[in-house]
Design a protein around this motif. Structure first.
Motif, PDB file in Angstrom:
ATOM      1  N   GLU A   6       0.842  -1.203   0.000  1.00 19.43           N
ATOM      2  CA  GLU A   6       0.000   0.000   0.000  1.00 19.43           C
ATOM      3  C   GLU A   6       0.876   1.251   0.000  1.00 19.43           C
ATOM      4  O   GLU A   6       0.513   2.291  -0.556  1.00 19.43           O
ATOM      5  CB  GLU A   6      -0.923   0.017   1.226  1.00 19.43           C
ATOM      6  CG  GLU A   6      -2.077  -0.969   1.131  1.00 19.43           C
ATOM      7  CD  GLU A   6      -1.612  -2.428   1.149  1.00 19.43           C
ATOM      8  OE1 GLU A   6      -0.509  -2.724   1.691  1.00 19.43           O
ATOM      9  OE2 GLU A   6      -2.323  -3.281   0.576  1.00 19.43           O
ATOM     10  N   ALA A  61     -12.283  -2.822  -3.091  1.00 23.62           N
ATOM     11  CA  ALA A  61     -12.994  -3.150  -1.850  1.00 23.62           C
ATOM     12  C   ALA A  61     -14.300  -2.364  -1.734  1.00 23.62           C
ATOM     13  O   ALA A  61     -15.232  -2.786  -1.049  1.00 23.62           O
ATOM     14  CB  ALA A  61     -12.090  -2.869  -0.644  1.00 23.62           C
ATOM     15  N   THR A  93      -8.560  -9.899   0.837  1.00 21.19           N
ATOM     16  CA  THR A  93      -9.239  -8.807   1.553  1.00 21.19           C
ATOM     17  C   THR A  93     -10.330  -8.124   0.734  1.00 21.19           C
ATOM     18  O   THR A  93     -10.826  -7.076   1.144  1.00 21.19           O
ATOM     19  CB  THR A  93      -8.210  -7.726   1.954  1.00 21.19           C
ATOM     20  OG1 THR A  93      -7.523  -7.308   0.765  1.00 21.19           O
ATOM     21  CG2 THR A  93      -7.216  -8.245   2.957  1.00 21.19           C
ATOM     22  N   VAL A  94     -10.697  -8.691  -0.410  1.00 20.86           N
ATOM     23  CA  VAL A  94     -11.813  -8.122  -1.185  1.00 20.86           C
ATOM     24  C   VAL A  94     -12.707  -9.275  -1.650  1.00 20.86           C
ATOM     25  O   VAL A  94     -12.450 -10.436  -1.349  1.00 20.86           O
ATOM     26  CB  VAL A  94     -11.328  -7.323  -2.434  1.00 20.86           C
ATOM     27  CG1 VAL A  94     -10.439  -6.155  -2.033  1.00 20.86           C
ATOM     28  CG2 VAL A  94     -10.608  -8.227  -3.428  1.00 20.86           C
ATOM     29  N   ARG A  96     -14.145  -9.569   3.698  1.00 20.80           N
ATOM     30  CA  ARG A  96     -14.161  -8.180   4.138  1.00 20.80           C
ATOM     31  C   ARG A  96     -12.713  -7.667   4.207  1.00 20.80           C
ATOM     32  O   ARG A  96     -11.768  -8.440   4.089  1.00 20.80           O
ATOM     33  CB  ARG A  96     -14.833  -8.075   5.501  1.00 20.80           C
ATOM     34  CG  ARG A  96     -16.288  -8.578   5.455  1.00 20.80           C
ATOM     35  CD  ARG A  96     -17.135  -8.089   6.616  1.00 20.80           C
ATOM     36  NE  ARG A  96     -18.525  -8.499   6.369  1.00 20.80           N
ATOM     37  CZ  ARG A  96     -19.007  -9.729   6.639  1.00 20.80           C
ATOM     38  NH1 ARG A  96     -18.230 -10.644   7.201  1.00 20.80           N
ATOM     39  NH2 ARG A  96     -20.262 -10.042   6.353  1.00 20.80           N
ATOM     40  N   ASP A  97     -12.551  -6.372   4.407  1.00 19.75           N
ATOM     41  CA  ASP A  97     -11.216  -5.771   4.549  1.00 19.75           C
ATOM     42  C   ASP A  97     -10.350  -6.532   5.540  1.00 19.75           C
ATOM     43  O   ASP A  97      -9.133  -6.630   5.394  1.00 19.75           O
ATOM     44  CB  ASP A  97     -11.317  -4.350   5.148  1.00 19.75           C
ATOM     45  CG  ASP A  97     -11.813  -3.351   4.130  1.00 19.75           C
ATOM     46  OD1 ASP A  97     -12.265  -3.789   3.052  1.00 19.75           O
ATOM     47  OD2 ASP A  97     -11.761  -2.142   4.410  1.00 19.75           O
ATOM     48  N   SER A  98     -10.994  -7.012   6.594  1.00 18.34           N
ATOM     49  CA  SER A  98     -10.283  -7.686   7.681  1.00 18.34           C
ATOM     50  C   SER A  98      -9.851  -9.088   7.287  1.00 18.34           C
ATOM     51  O   SER A  98      -9.146  -9.749   8.039  1.00 18.34           O
ATOM     52  CB  SER A  98     -11.225  -7.810   8.875  1.00 18.34           C
ATOM     53  OG  SER A  98     -12.343  -8.607   8.484  1.00 18.34           O
TER      54      SER A  98
END
Lengths: 253, 253, 253
Positions: free
Chosen positions: A209, C141, C174-175, C179-181
Motif C-alpha cells: 500500500e 474493496a 481482503t476483497v 471483508r477488509d479484515s
C-alpha cells in the motif's frame, strides 16, 4: 518484456538516477542470491544487507561478489555504521568498507543520538571514499521528527555530500515516514517535496500500500527502498500499471 | 563473525543448553534445507518439522539426513504425536521414531484433551528412547490456562523426564504465551520463571516483537522456538544487539 | 504418505475436478519452481502466474515448460487478460496464449468495467481455444456486489463455457469473498452454494483462517486458489485434519 502491450508507462534504465529500487537482503544464501538476480536483477539498482546482518552472514565476500558480477552494488545497513560509531570504531568501519571493496555506504542515526553536525561530518568524510546514502528518521516510533527538521536535515546531508537521502521506515514500514499502522504521513511527504528534489530521495516503502501511494504521488519512476526480494517483481508491475492497484491510475493519465 | 565489534554480548556455542534456537521447517525442499544450513546452521540448535507436515513431506529421509549431517537434530511437531495418540496408534509412533532414527520427540496436548498423568506417562515412556521436549499450552485461544497450572504441568513434565518444556504459541504466535494480538502474557511468563529454571524452558516466539521482549527479559541466551527459516539471521542480530530493537538495550547494560 | 495414520479424510487424486488447489507464482526463479514441484507437485493442480507478472518474468518459456513437464498447467492471471482488452489488443492476447502454448486462460473484470454480456462473449470465444476459468468479484474493496449478482454472473459465465468460476479475493484475501479484515462474507458464500454446484467454484483463499473456514464448510476436497507456494504443504495438512485448526473437526465427523 515478454510481449507487447500499448501505453505502458516508460521506465528508466540502469544505471538509474530515478525509478530506483533498493532491495533488502536480510540473509539470502548464495544460491538464493543467484535466483534473485535471475528473476529481478534488471529491476534492482542496489542491495542493502539489512541493518547489521553482515556481521553474521556466511560467505559474505562471495555474496557481495555475486551481486557485483551482476552489476548490482551492495552496501551495509545504516545500523552497522551506527554500531561502529557508538563503539568509537569509525576507523575500523572505514577499513571494513575497504576490505570488502564497497562503493556505497549508509550514514544514519536511527538507533543512536548523533549531533547533526557530526552526522554531516561523517557524511563528508565517507563521501571522499564512497557514494554515501544518508538516512533521516528515527527507528523509534515515539520519536516524531517534525517536517521542517526532516527538510533541514535532508538538505544539510545532501550538502555534506550524500548522493541521495533515504526516508526511514524500517523493514516493517511502521516508523519514520509511516504511522504505527503503516499509513503514510502524507503531510510530511508533501512538505518534504516542496523543498527537496524528488530524485534525491529514496522512500523506504516495504508494504504494498505504501508503494502504491508513492507511485500514485510521484509516478512510475519514484525511488523506493527496503523492498523484500520476493516483492521486486510485484513492485515492477505496480510501476507499470499492471497490477490492480495502479491499473486504473495509469490508464486514466 | 566477519569483523570485530567491541562489547558484543557473548553467545553460547553448540551444543547449547541455553541460548538455544529451535527453527520451524514447514515444507522446505532439500535444496532449501542446504541453503538454510549454509546461512543459519551455526545458529540453529534443532529443527521442528511443523505439526504433522512430515506426513506429506517428500524425500523425508533425505531431508532429515541433510540436517543430521550438519549436526542439527530434527523432530516431528507435537501435533503428530497427538494424531497418533488420539487414534490409539502410539506403538506406531514409537516405530516411526525408530524408522527415521530420530533422537528427539515432542509430547504435547495442544489439540487433544489428555489427562495430565497420562501425558506424563507418555513422557516417561518416550524419555527411555529419545530426548523429550514437552509442550504446555493449548492451541485453542479460548482455553486460557492459569499460571499456577502452567507451572504445575511444567514441573511434573520435567520430573517425568522431559529435557525441556516448550511454551506454546503456534506458528503465528497468537495463543498460549500470547494474546490474540500477539502481545506477551507478561504476568504468566514472570510467574512461571519464579518456579521453573529458565534454561529448562523454550519459549515459542515467532514474531519479532515477541523475540525482543524475551531477549530484554532474559538476555541474549534465552531459548526461543518456532522461528521461521528466514528469521534466524535477524534473530541472531537481535541477540547480539545489532538490530534497532535491542541496540540500545545491550549498550546500556 | 510417509506413514500410516488411521481415519485420514480421503483426498481426490490428479487430475482433480474437486479438491483442487490453485497456487500463485508471483515471481519464482526456475530453481525455485523445481523446488516447489519437488515438495508440492502432487498437491498443486494448476499454477497462476499472478496478475500480469508474466510481462516482466525472465525465462518465461522455460518456467512454463518446467511446470508442464511436471504435469501442472500454467495460466496468466486475469489482470493480464484485462490489460489486453482495455487496450483493444484481444487478438494479441489470443496470439500470446498460442505462442506460449497455454491450455488455460482466465477471464475477469476485477480492474476494468466490462458489460457482462461482453465478458461472456470473451469466455465463449476463448473456450473454443483453451479451458477457461472465469472470475467474479471486483478487486476494488468499495465495489460490493450483492449475492444475487454473483450467482447470476457465475451461472452465465458457466453457461458461456467457463470450466469453473473463481471467487475473487486478490493475493491478500481482503476483497470480493472477504471483508477488509480478511473475514469471510459467509452469507454470500452460502447463498452462492444454493445455486451454483460446489465443484464448479474455486474459492480464492490465501489466508489460513479462510482456508480453514472453507474446509469446515465444504470438506477436505473443496477447491481453493491463490495459495502461496510455501503454504501448499500447510494447506494439505489442513485438508487432512493434521493441523490444529482442523484436527478436531475431522475427528468428530
Amino acid at each position: 518484456m515478454n510481449y507487447m502491450l500499448n501505453s505502458i508507462p516508460s521506465r528508466t534504465a540502469k544505471p538509474r538516477n530515478s525509478g530506483f529500487t533498493m532491495a533488502m537482503d536480510k540473509g539470502l544464501s548464495l544460491r538464493e542470491v543467484e535466483d534473485f538476480i535471475e528473476t529481478s536483477g534488471d529491476f534492482i539498482d542496489i542491495v542493502k544487507l539489512g541493518w547489521a546482518t553482515s556481521f553474521v552472514t556466511k560467505k559474505l565476500k562471495e555474496k557481495i561478489e555475486i551481486y557485483r558480477a551482476a552489476g548490482i552494488p551492495v552496501y551495509f545497513g545504516g545500523t552497522l555504521f551506527e554500531a561502529f560509531v557508538i563503539r568509537d570504531q569509525f576507523e575500523d568501519y572505514i577499513n571494513l568498507l575497504n576490505e570488502y571493496q564497497l562503493t556505497f555506504a549508509e550514514v544514519s542515526d536511527g538507533s543512536i543520538t548523533l549531533d547533526h553536525d557530526i552526522k554531516c561530518k561523517y557524511i563528508e568524510t565517507l563521501a571522499k571514499e564512497v557514494t554515501v546514502l544518508s538516512e533521516v528518521g528515527s527507528k523509534d516510533a515515539a520519536k516524531i521528527i517534525p517536517p521542517y527538521k526532516w527538510i533541514d536535515q535532508m538538505q544539510k546531508e545532501l550538502n555534506a555530500g550524500a548522493w541521495k537521502v533515504i526516508g526511514e521506515s524500517r523493514e516493517g514500514g511502521t516508523v519514520g515516514l509511516f504511522r504505527d499502522s503503516g499509513e503514510v504521513r502524507q503531510g510530511l511527504v508533501e512538505e518534504i517535496l516542496t523543498q527537496v528534489p524528488e530524485e534525491k530521495i529514496i522512500w523506504e516503502a516495504p508494504q504494498k500500500e505504501q508503494q502504491v501511494w508513492f507511485i500514485k504521488l510521484l509516478g512510475s519512476n519514484v525511488n523506493l527502498g527496503n523492498i523484500a526480494p520476493n516483492e521486486i517483481i510485484p513492485l515492477e508491475t505496480l510501476r507499470l500499471g499492471l497490477r490492480g492497484d495502479t491499473f486504473d491510475f495509469f490508464l486514466n493519465k
